[in-house]
Design a protein around this motif. Sequence first.
Motif, short mmCIF file in Angstrom:
data_model
loop_
_atom_site.label_atom_id
_atom_site.label_comp_id
_atom_site.label_asym_id
_atom_site.label_seq_id
_atom_site.Cartn_x
_atom_site.Cartn_y
_atom_site.Cartn_z
N ALA A 1 12.95 15.46 -12.46
CA ALA A 1 12.52 14.10 -12.29
C ALA A 1 12.44 13.68 -10.90
O ALA A 1 11.86 13.17 -10.35
CB ALA A 1 13.31 13.07 -13.29
N GLY A 2 13.85 13.91 -10.47
CA GLY A 2 13.97 13.64 -8.85
C GLY A 2 13.08 14.07 -7.99
O GLY A 2 13.20 13.69 -6.86
N ILE A 3 12.41 15.10 -8.49
CA ILE A 3 11.40 15.83 -7.49
C ILE A 3 10.17 15.49 -7.66
O ILE A 3 9.17 15.22 -6.70
CB ILE A 3 11.31 17.55 -7.68
CG1 ILE A 3 12.97 17.93 -7.18
CG2 ILE A 3 10.52 17.96 -6.75
CD1 ILE A 3 13.44 19.28 -7.74
N ILE A 4 9.76 15.68 -9.13
CA ILE A 4 8.19 15.19 -9.36
C ILE A 4 8.08 13.87 -9.26
O ILE A 4 6.89 13.63 -8.54
CB ILE A 4 8.08 15.68 -10.58
CG1 ILE A 4 8.07 17.45 -10.88
CG2 ILE A 4 6.62 15.48 -11.10
CD1 ILE A 4 8.15 17.93 -12.20
N ILE A 5 8.67 12.86 -9.79
CA ILE A 5 8.41 11.63 -9.67
C ILE A 5 8.17 10.79 -8.37
O ILE A 5 7.12 10.37 -8.04
CB ILE A 5 9.52 10.74 -10.04
CG1 ILE A 5 9.57 11.01 -11.72
CG2 ILE A 5 9.19 9.10 -10.22
CD1 ILE A 5 10.73 10.42 -12.73
N PRO A 6 8.96 11.16 -7.22
CA PRO A 6 8.74 10.67 -6.09
C PRO A 6 7.63 11.28 -5.28
O PRO A 6 7.03 10.87 -4.41
CB PRO A 6 10.01 10.90 -5.37
CG PRO A 6 10.90 11.78 -6.02
CD PRO A 6 10.32 11.81 -7.50
N SER A 7 7.50 12.64 -5.43
CA SER A 7 6.22 13.45 -4.78
C SER A 7 5.17 12.78 -5.50
O SER A 7 4.12 12.58 -4.39
CB SER A 7 6.38 14.90 -5.24
OG SER A 7 6.06 15.13 -6.39
N VAL A 8 4.70 12.45 -6.74
CA VAL A 8 3.65 11.69 -7.02
C VAL A 8 3.55 10.54 -6.70
O VAL A 8 2.48 9.85 -6.17
CB VAL A 8 3.65 12.03 -8.67
CG1 VAL A 8 2.37 11.36 -9.16
CG2 VAL A 8 3.44 13.26 -9.02
N MET A 9 4.47 9.76 -6.62
CA MET A 9 4.39 8.42 -6.10
C MET A 9 4.02 8.47 -4.61
O MET A 9 3.31 7.47 -4.07
CB MET A 9 5.85 7.81 -6.44
CG MET A 9 5.66 6.15 -6.20
SD MET A 9 5.95 5.87 -4.60
CE MET A 9 7.61 6.22 -3.94
N LEU A 10 4.60 9.22 -3.87
CA LEU A 10 4.41 9.15 -2.21
C LEU A 10 2.82 9.48 -2.18
O LEU A 10 2.17 8.72 -1.40
CB LEU A 10 5.11 10.18 -1.57
CG LEU A 10 6.57 9.90 -1.18
CD1 LEU A 10 7.40 11.15 -0.92
CD2 LEU A 10 6.49 9.04 -0.19
N THR A 11 2.43 10.54 -2.74
CA THR A 11 1.00 10.67 -2.64
C THR A 11 -0.04 9.61 -3.02
O THR A 11 -0.76 9.21 -2.39
CB THR A 11 0.78 12.03 -3.36
OG1 THR A 11 1.62 13.19 -3.06
CG2 THR A 11 -0.90 12.43 -3.18
N CYS A 12 0.34 9.15 -4.21
CA CYS A 12 -0.65 8.03 -4.69
C CYS A 12 -0.45 6.61 -3.98
O CYS A 12 -1.48 6.12 -3.80
CB CYS A 12 -0.19 7.78 -6.32
SG CYS A 12 -0.60 8.96 -7.39
N SER A 13 0.72 6.51 -3.36
CA SER A 13 0.81 5.17 -2.64
C SER A 13 0.28 5.40 -1.39
O SER A 13 -0.28 4.38 -0.86
CB SER A 13 2.37 4.84 -2.28
OG SER A 13 2.89 4.87 -3.69
N THR A 14 0.08 6.63 -0.91
CA THR A 14 -0.37 6.69 0.69
C THR A 14 -1.87 6.77 0.29
O THR A 14 -2.53 6.02 1.27
CB THR A 14 0.02 8.02 1.23
OG1 THR A 14 1.62 8.14 1.52
CG2 THR A 14 -0.57 8.51 2.57
N LEU A 15 -2.48 7.44 -0.49
CA LEU A 15 -3.70 7.36 -0.80
C LEU A 15 -4.38 5.84 -1.14
O LEU A 15 -5.37 5.47 -0.63
CB LEU A 15 -4.12 8.61 -1.86
CG LEU A 15 -4.02 10.02 -1.40
CD1 LEU A 15 -4.55 10.76 -2.67
CD2 LEU A 15 -4.93 10.26 -0.25
N GLY A 16 -3.63 5.35 -2.02
CA GLY A 16 -3.95 4.11 -2.62
C GLY A 16 -3.89 3.03 -1.27
O GLY A 16 -4.61 2.08 -1.21
N GLY A 17 -2.71 3.20 -0.48
CA GLY A 17 -2.62 2.14 0.76
C GLY A 17 -3.93 2.41 1.57
O GLY A 17 -4.38 1.11 2.25
#
Length: 274
Positions: A76-92
């Motif tokens: 969870a500590g690996i997958i959750i932030p990796s998906v969040m980072l990618t989506c936040s960067t693309l969304g931003g």
Amino acid sequence: GAWPVLSGLGLQQQATAIDLAMLRFTVAGLLLMPILIRRRLTGIGWPAGLMMTCGAGVPYVLAAIGGMAHAPAAHAGIIIPSVMLTCSTLGGWLLLGDRPTRLRGLGLITVLCGIFLLGGNAIGSGQLPGHLLFALAGMLWAAYTLTVKAKGADPLQATAVVSVFSLTLLLPWYLLSGQSGLAELPPGDLLFHAVFQGALAAVVALLCYSRSVLALGAARGALFAALVPAIAVILAWPVLGDSPSMREIAGVGIVTFGMIIALGAFDFLKRREI
């Protein structure tokens, strides 16, 4: 970063995902209810308030902790932030016009390489349901990040909205289900999880994170989540008995270095080139 590991500890102690979510939002909701009563949804509105609640409230917590029933907390500590980072960067970039610089893009790629290195052992392990729930939690977290930045929401008000709305949504479901493992927890463990989940994770951590998003932007603020894999992998060793492999240690180092690049530590090189 400690939250996935200590939530996994709660599951080992016979609490359920709903139990931990109820502890989290009962404490946080009661603490912050006066803030929401005073400020209401001024400047945020119902649609954004509900989006924030989905992104950092009950749906996020249940997806993240629920996934730990199928896969280790360290994953969870690996997958959750990796998906969040990618989506936040693309969304931003696509929604808020926050185009990443070359160095920030390089840093993000480095972070993701480190995270994939950390999570490589998880592929093909029969833990797909847990990994899908972790990915969903990462997307929800990104939605919260982008909404806070788009609305320019006051961090304390945003945290109060998430906590009180989540308590309102979860309480009827919890009471009607009639299923609780909280009675099985010793009083000391119950108090520990109430303080950690409700005061530290739901209030202090979310408040600090929301403030960083407003100060740095959705993409750069989200980069601090790159610390989560390192902390989760390291803390899972003494708490849950999951000793890190050399591959995981290398991944932690790569993630940390990528975060430093993406946060602008090497921006002076770009200025020197100009």
